[in-house]
Design an enzyme around this catalytic site. Structure first.
Site, PDB file in Angstrom:
ATOM      1  N   ASN A   9       0.873  -1.169   0.000  1.00  0.00           N
ATOM      2  CA  ASN A   9       0.000   0.000   0.000  1.00  0.00           C
ATOM      3  C   ASN A   9       0.915   1.225   0.000  1.00  0.00           C
ATOM      4  O   ASN A   9       1.470   1.597   1.026  1.00  0.00           O
ATOM      5  CB  ASN A   9      -0.884  -0.042   1.259  1.00  0.00           C
ATOM      6  CG  ASN A   9      -1.916   1.059   1.276  1.00  0.00           C
ATOM      7  OD1 ASN A   9      -1.923   1.938   0.416  1.00  0.00           O
ATOM      8  ND2 ASN A   9      -2.782   1.027   2.274  1.00  0.00           N
ATOM      9  N   LYS A  16       3.467   0.913   2.988  1.00  0.00           N
ATOM     10  CA  LYS A  16       3.072  -0.045   4.028  1.00  0.00           C
ATOM     11  C   LYS A  16       3.037  -1.408   3.374  1.00  0.00           C
ATOM     12  O   LYS A  16       2.589  -1.528   2.222  1.00  0.00           O
ATOM     13  CB  LYS A  16       1.680   0.289   4.571  1.00  0.00           C
ATOM     14  CG  LYS A  16       1.632   1.552   5.376  1.00  0.00           C
ATOM     15  CD  LYS A  16       0.256   1.689   6.031  1.00  0.00           C
ATOM     16  CE  LYS A  16      -0.139   3.138   6.123  1.00  0.00           C
ATOM     17  NZ  LYS A  16      -1.533   3.420   6.020  1.00  0.00           N
ATOM     18  N   ARG A  90      -2.284  -2.126  -3.801  1.00  0.00           N
ATOM     19  CA  ARG A  90      -3.476  -1.294  -3.714  1.00  0.00           C
ATOM     20  C   ARG A  90      -3.308  -0.123  -4.681  1.00  0.00           C
ATOM     21  O   ARG A  90      -2.306   0.592  -4.621  1.00  0.00           O
ATOM     22  CB  ARG A  90      -3.613  -0.746  -2.308  1.00  0.00           C
ATOM     23  CG  ARG A  90      -4.801   0.145  -2.206  1.00  0.00           C
ATOM     24  CD  ARG A  90      -4.765   0.982  -0.982  1.00  0.00           C
ATOM     25  NE  ARG A  90      -6.111   1.435  -0.692  1.00  0.00           N
ATOM     26  CZ  ARG A  90      -6.561   1.648   0.513  1.00  0.00           C
ATOM     27  NH1 ARG A  90      -5.804   1.449   1.542  1.00  0.00           N
ATOM     28  NH2 ARG A  90      -7.787   2.051   0.686  1.00  0.00           N
ATOM     29  N   HIS A 179     -12.568   3.650  -1.391  1.00  0.00           N
ATOM     30  CA  HIS A 179     -12.721   2.735  -0.251  1.00  0.00           C
ATOM     31  C   HIS A 179     -13.417   1.442  -0.669  1.00  0.00           C
ATOM     32  O   HIS A 179     -13.993   0.738   0.175  1.00  0.00           O
ATOM     33  CB  HIS A 179     -13.548   3.356   0.896  1.00  0.00           C
ATOM     34  CG  HIS A 179     -12.844   4.434   1.647  1.00  0.00           C
ATOM     35  ND1 HIS A 179     -13.505   5.539   2.115  1.00  0.00           N
ATOM     36  CD2 HIS A 179     -11.554   4.590   2.013  1.00  0.00           C
ATOM     37  CE1 HIS A 179     -12.652   6.335   2.756  1.00  0.00           C
ATOM     38  NE2 HIS A 179     -11.453   5.774   2.685  1.00  0.00           N
ATOM     39  N   LEU A 208     -15.553   4.993   8.293  1.00  0.00           N
ATOM     40  CA  LEU A 208     -15.224   6.274   8.928  1.00  0.00           C
ATOM     41  C   LEU A 208     -13.814   6.228   9.491  1.00  0.00           C
ATOM     42  O   LEU A 208     -13.599   5.851  10.649  1.00  0.00           O
ATOM     43  CB  LEU A 208     -16.238   6.572  10.042  1.00  0.00           C
ATOM     44  CG  LEU A 208     -17.722   6.411   9.658  1.00  0.00           C
ATOM     45  CD1 LEU A 208     -18.622   6.641  10.876  1.00  0.00           C
ATOM     46  CD2 LEU A 208     -18.102   7.352   8.525  1.00  0.00           C
ATOM     47  N   GLY A 209     -12.840   6.551   8.663  1.00  0.00           N
ATOM     48  CA  GLY A 209     -11.444   6.637   9.115  1.00  0.00           C
ATOM     49  C   GLY A 209     -11.012   8.083   9.002  1.00  0.00           C
ATOM     50  O   GLY A 209     -11.806   8.989   9.232  1.00  0.00           O
ATOM     51  N   GLY A 211     -10.093   9.301   6.076  1.00  0.00           N
ATOM     52  CA  GLY A 211     -11.014   9.501   4.965  1.00  0.00           C
ATOM     53  C   GLY A 211     -12.303   8.776   5.342  1.00  0.00           C
ATOM     54  O   GLY A 211     -12.254   7.844   6.129  1.00  0.00           O
ATOM     55  N   ARG A 240     -10.814  16.719   5.334  1.00  0.00           N
ATOM     56  CA  ARG A 240     -11.530  17.085   4.099  1.00  0.00           C
ATOM     57  C   ARG A 240     -12.956  17.529   4.418  1.00  0.00           C
ATOM     58  O   ARG A 240     -13.602  16.968   5.291  1.00  0.00           O
ATOM     59  CB  ARG A 240     -11.600  15.877   3.149  1.00  0.00           C
ATOM     60  CG  ARG A 240     -10.263  15.509   2.575  1.00  0.00           C
ATOM     61  CD  ARG A 240     -10.365  14.252   1.715  1.00  0.00           C
ATOM     62  NE  ARG A 240      -9.324  13.318   2.092  1.00  0.00           N
ATOM     63  CZ  ARG A 240      -9.358  12.010   1.874  1.00  0.00           C
ATOM     64  NH1 ARG A 240     -10.390  11.461   1.267  1.00  0.00           N
ATOM     65  NH2 ARG A 240      -8.361  11.244   2.254  1.00  0.00           N
ATOM     66  N   ASP A 280      -8.280  14.271  14.606  1.00  0.00           N
ATOM     67  CA  ASP A 280      -8.453  13.007  15.318  1.00  0.00           C
ATOM     68  C   ASP A 280      -9.733  13.064  16.161  1.00  0.00           C
ATOM     69  O   ASP A 280      -9.887  13.929  17.021  1.00  0.00           O
ATOM     70  CB  ASP A 280      -7.241  12.750  16.224  1.00  0.00           C
ATOM     71  CG  ASP A 280      -7.219  11.317  16.722  1.00  0.00           C
ATOM     72  OD1 ASP A 280      -8.258  10.845  17.236  1.00  0.00           O
ATOM     73  OD2 ASP A 280      -6.168  10.672  16.598  1.00  0.00           O
ATOM     74  N   MET A 281     -10.632  12.122  15.914  1.00  0.00           N
ATOM     75  CA  MET A 281     -11.922  12.118  16.604  1.00  0.00           C
ATOM     76  C   MET A 281     -11.756  12.019  18.123  1.00  0.00           C
ATOM     77  O   MET A 281     -12.601  12.509  18.876  1.00  0.00           O
ATOM     78  CB  MET A 281     -12.790  10.982  16.059  1.00  0.00           C
ATOM     79  CG  MET A 281     -14.200  10.965  16.556  1.00  0.00           C
ATOM     80  SD  MET A 281     -15.121  12.501  16.247  1.00  0.00           S
ATOM     81  CE  MET A 281     -15.987  12.115  14.744  1.00  0.00           C
ATOM     82  N   GLY A 328     -11.336   3.453  11.698  1.00  0.00           N
ATOM     83  CA  GLY A 328     -10.929   4.020  12.995  1.00  0.00           C
ATOM     84  C   GLY A 328     -12.039   4.624  13.834  1.00  0.00           C
ATOM     85  O   GLY A 328     -12.223   4.250  14.994  1.00  0.00           O
ATOM     86  N   ASN A 332     -14.313   2.405  16.724  1.00  0.00           N
ATOM     87  CA  ASN A 332     -13.881   2.731  18.090  1.00  0.00           C
ATOM     88  C   ASN A 332     -14.706   3.763  18.843  1.00  0.00           C
ATOM     89  O   ASN A 332     -14.545   3.912  20.040  1.00  0.00           O
ATOM     90  CB  ASN A 332     -12.433   3.242  18.048  1.00  0.00           C
ATOM     91  CG  ASN A 332     -11.472   2.168  17.580  1.00  0.00           C
ATOM     92  OD1 ASN A 332     -11.426   1.088  18.162  1.00  0.00           O
ATOM     93  ND2 ASN A 332     -10.747   2.443  16.509  1.00  0.00           N
ATOM     94  N   GLU A 382      -8.439  -4.235   4.779  1.00  0.00           N
ATOM     95  CA  GLU A 382      -8.216  -4.033   3.349  1.00  0.00           C
ATOM     96  C   GLU A 382      -7.086  -4.918   2.834  1.00  0.00           C
ATOM     97  O   GLU A 382      -7.159  -5.453   1.731  1.00  0.00           O
ATOM     98  CB  GLU A 382      -7.915  -2.540   3.093  1.00  0.00           C
ATOM     99  CG  GLU A 382      -9.161  -1.695   3.318  1.00  0.00           C
ATOM    100  CD  GLU A 382      -8.894  -0.216   3.507  1.00  0.00           C
ATOM    101  OE1 GLU A 382      -8.221   0.146   4.493  1.00  0.00           O
ATOM    102  OE2 GLU A 382      -9.352   0.575   2.681  1.00  0.00           O
TER     103      GLU A 382
HETATM  104  P1  ADP Z   1      -7.003   5.773   7.782  1.00  0.00           P
HETATM  105  O1  ADP Z   1      -8.153   6.398   7.040  1.00  0.00           O
HETATM  106  O2  ADP Z   1      -5.811   6.646   7.887  1.00  0.00           O
HETATM  107  O3  ADP Z   1      -6.737   4.335   7.423  1.00  0.00           O
HETATM  108  P2  ADP Z   1      -8.165   4.783  10.275  1.00  0.00           P
HETATM  109  O4  ADP Z   1      -9.283   3.983   9.705  1.00  0.00           O
HETATM  110  O5  ADP Z   1      -7.086   4.071  11.004  1.00  0.00           O
HETATM  111  O6  ADP Z   1      -7.521   5.776   9.249  1.00  0.00           O
HETATM  112  O7  ADP Z   1      -8.812   5.879  11.237  1.00  0.00           O
HETATM  113  C1  ADP Z   1      -8.006   6.803  11.906  1.00  0.00           C
HETATM  114  C2  ADP Z   1      -8.914   7.722  12.702  1.00  0.00           C
HETATM  115  O8  ADP Z   1      -9.749   6.964  13.567  1.00  0.00           O
HETATM  116  C3  ADP Z   1      -8.174   8.662  13.632  1.00  0.00           C
HETATM  117  O9  ADP Z   1      -7.769   9.829  12.969  1.00  0.00           O
HETATM  118  C4  ADP Z   1      -9.232   8.969  14.683  1.00  0.00           C
HETATM  119  O10 ADP Z   1     -10.037  10.046  14.258  1.00  0.00           O
HETATM  120  C5  ADP Z   1     -10.090   7.728  14.698  1.00  0.00           C
HETATM  121  N1  ADP Z   1      -9.893   6.901  15.901  1.00  0.00           N
HETATM  122  C6  ADP Z   1      -8.961   5.971  16.113  1.00  0.00           C
HETATM  123  N2  ADP Z   1      -9.109   5.418  17.339  1.00  0.00           N
HETATM  124  C7  ADP Z   1     -10.174   6.039  17.918  1.00  0.00           C
HETATM  125  C8  ADP Z   1     -10.843   5.939  19.177  1.00  0.00           C
HETATM  126  N3  ADP Z   1     -10.440   5.072  20.112  1.00  0.00           N
HETATM  127  N4  ADP Z   1     -11.904   6.745  19.391  1.00  0.00           N
HETATM  128  C9  ADP Z   1     -12.308   7.616  18.456  1.00  0.00           C
HETATM  129  N5  ADP Z   1     -11.734   7.751  17.270  1.00  0.00           N
HETATM  130  C10 ADP Z   1     -10.678   6.982  16.981  1.00  0.00           C
END
Ligand code: ADP
Length: 396
Positions: A9, A16, A90, A179, A208-209, A211, A240, A280-281, A328, A332, A382
């Site tokens: 990736n 990665k 990828r 995605h 919901l990451g 992106g 974004r 970061d959420m 992410g 979570n 993925e």
């Molecule tokens: P990417 O799109 O880079 O692959 P991920 O799917 O790993 O990203 O998501 C990363 C995002 O997930 C972080 O920026 C954060 O907003 C969120 N995140 C990760 N862990 C937690 C958590 N424990 N609680 C809330 N949000 C989280």
């Protein structure tokens, strides 16, 4: 000997990689080479629970593969001792031409480069990694797995924008969606979790990451998705904006903002970061808890946008069997899942607060027993999906 797939990736400044056992789908090794072409780089290699990490200059993707090889050698599993069935790459943008995972030859590699117009941040890096990997692993088949392919089933009315068709055709302007690898594997695993055939299920998958995108999946086929020509459309993301009136861009351009400034604004400085000060959420959540109004507004807009898409996809699908949260934030962040589902009880969508808050990390049901719609959390994978598709292509 155990057969493996090496999954790559690549981004512009990082690669990665994961080594996946073909028969079991189990990940045996993972690693990362970062800050490629940016002075002192860093390599991390993890194998069977042991971690190796070092710093060195990584001039380009070719050197990154040499560093990856060093990681495998240091871990006692030199690459030439492994039985590699394929290298799976990828690739972000496959345009309208790559409907499925594809064996890479010179022509395919050139087409991936040619699609850079539509994905200037991603396809050039994917191409460089493909060139470097084909040189490093000349005897192994290489397979491109595209983020767009899963959405090639979108009906014309879903992938077309309401602009003059000649202009759309001339510039390749249509919804491609992204995605796709994640939406595909997650919708498949959701069906497994429910013990029901994928072909019978109407699903709304929320990836919901950093992106983020939503996908309406009918019988295993993507029928609508929130990302469009580029990964900028749709949901509020880490940095974004997602949906915005295109007239706002015209307005800002007339006010003097350059294309580069707008690109930076919408891709890098918006979303949770622009609204709430962090992409970061977890920080947004802490801000909400501390009573920060900017964090509160960021959270509310994020949730509201998700509700828009859920409502739209409910209408387009004519009902839904399951809403699936992944990546992410989706995997979570229980309060966000609760906020998104709240008020939808009249539609038979009812989250169970205890299940939702459970620290369990696997694929799981978080709706109540009374809920007509199953609300699921399904971790995305993925890389496993890229390995599966690469194995499928090379076995043909
Ligand atoms: P990417 O799109 O880079 O692959 P991920 O799917 O790993 O990203 O998501 C990363 C995002 O997930 C972080 O920026 C954060 O907003 C969120 N995140 C990760 N862990 C937690 C958590 N424990 N609680 C809330 N949000 C989280």
């Amino acid at each position: 000997m155990t057969q493996h797939i090496l999954v790559i990736n690549a981004g512009s400044s990082s690669i990665k990689y994961q080594l996946i056992d073909v028969a079991t789908g189990v990940r045996q090794t993972s690693g990362l080479a970062e800050r490629i072409g940016e002075g002192l780089g860093r390599v991390k290699h993890e194998s069977d629970g042991r971690e190796f990490e070092w710093q060195t200059e990584i001039a380009d993707h070719t050197e990154a593969f040499a560093q990856m090889a060093r990681g495998f050698a240091d871990a006692g599993t030199p690459l030439d001792t492994l039985d590699l069935a394929a290298v799976g790459h990828r690739v972000v943008q496959g345009g309208s031409e790559f409907l499925t995972a594809t064996l890479i030859d010179d022509h395919v590699a050139e087409r991936i480069l040619a699609l850079s117009d539509l994905a200037p941040l991603h396809n050039p890096a994917n191409y460089s990694a493909i060139v470097a990997a084909r040189a490093a692993f000349a005897d192994v088949p290489h397979v491109a797995v595209f983020d767009t392919s899963f959405h090639q089933t979108l009906p014309e009315a879903a992938y077309s924008y309401a602009i003059a068709p000649e202009v759309a055709a001339q510039y390749g302007v249509r919804r491609y969606g992204f995605h796709g690898i994640s939406h595909q594997v997650v919708s498949q695993r959701a069906a497994e979790l429910l013990g029901r055939p994928l072909t019978e299920l109407k699903q709304i998958v929320l990836h919901l990451g950093n992106g983020a995108s939503a996908c309406a999946v009918d019988g295993g086929r993507s029928v609508d998705t929130s990302m469009g020509l580029t990964p900028l459309e749709g949901l509020v993301m880490g940095t974004r904006s997602g949906d915005i009136d295109p007239g706002a861009l015209l307005h800002l351009m007339r006010a003097g903002l350059s294309v580069e400034a707008l690109d930076r604004l919408l891709n890098k400085q918006s979303g949770l970061l622009g609204l709430g000060g962090s992409n970061d959420m977890r920080d947004i959540r802490a801000g909400v808890a501390a009573g920060d109004p900017a964090a509160r507004l960021a959270f509310d807009i994020y949730v509201r946008r998700l509700k828009h898409y859920i409502g739209a996809y409910l209408a387009l699908l004519g009902g839904v069997d399951t809403i699936v949260f992944t990546a992410g934030v989706g995997e979570n962040h229980a309060p966000m899942r609760e906020a998104v589902c709240s008020g939808l009880e009249w539609l038979g969508i009812e989250i169970d607060p205890v299940r939702n808050e459970s620290p369990d990390r696997g694929a799981r049901v978080v709706s109540s027993d009374a809920s007509r719609v199953a609300i699921l959390v399904v971790p995305t994978d993925e890389e496993a999906e890229i390995a599966r598709q690469a194995a499928e292509v090379t076995a043909r």
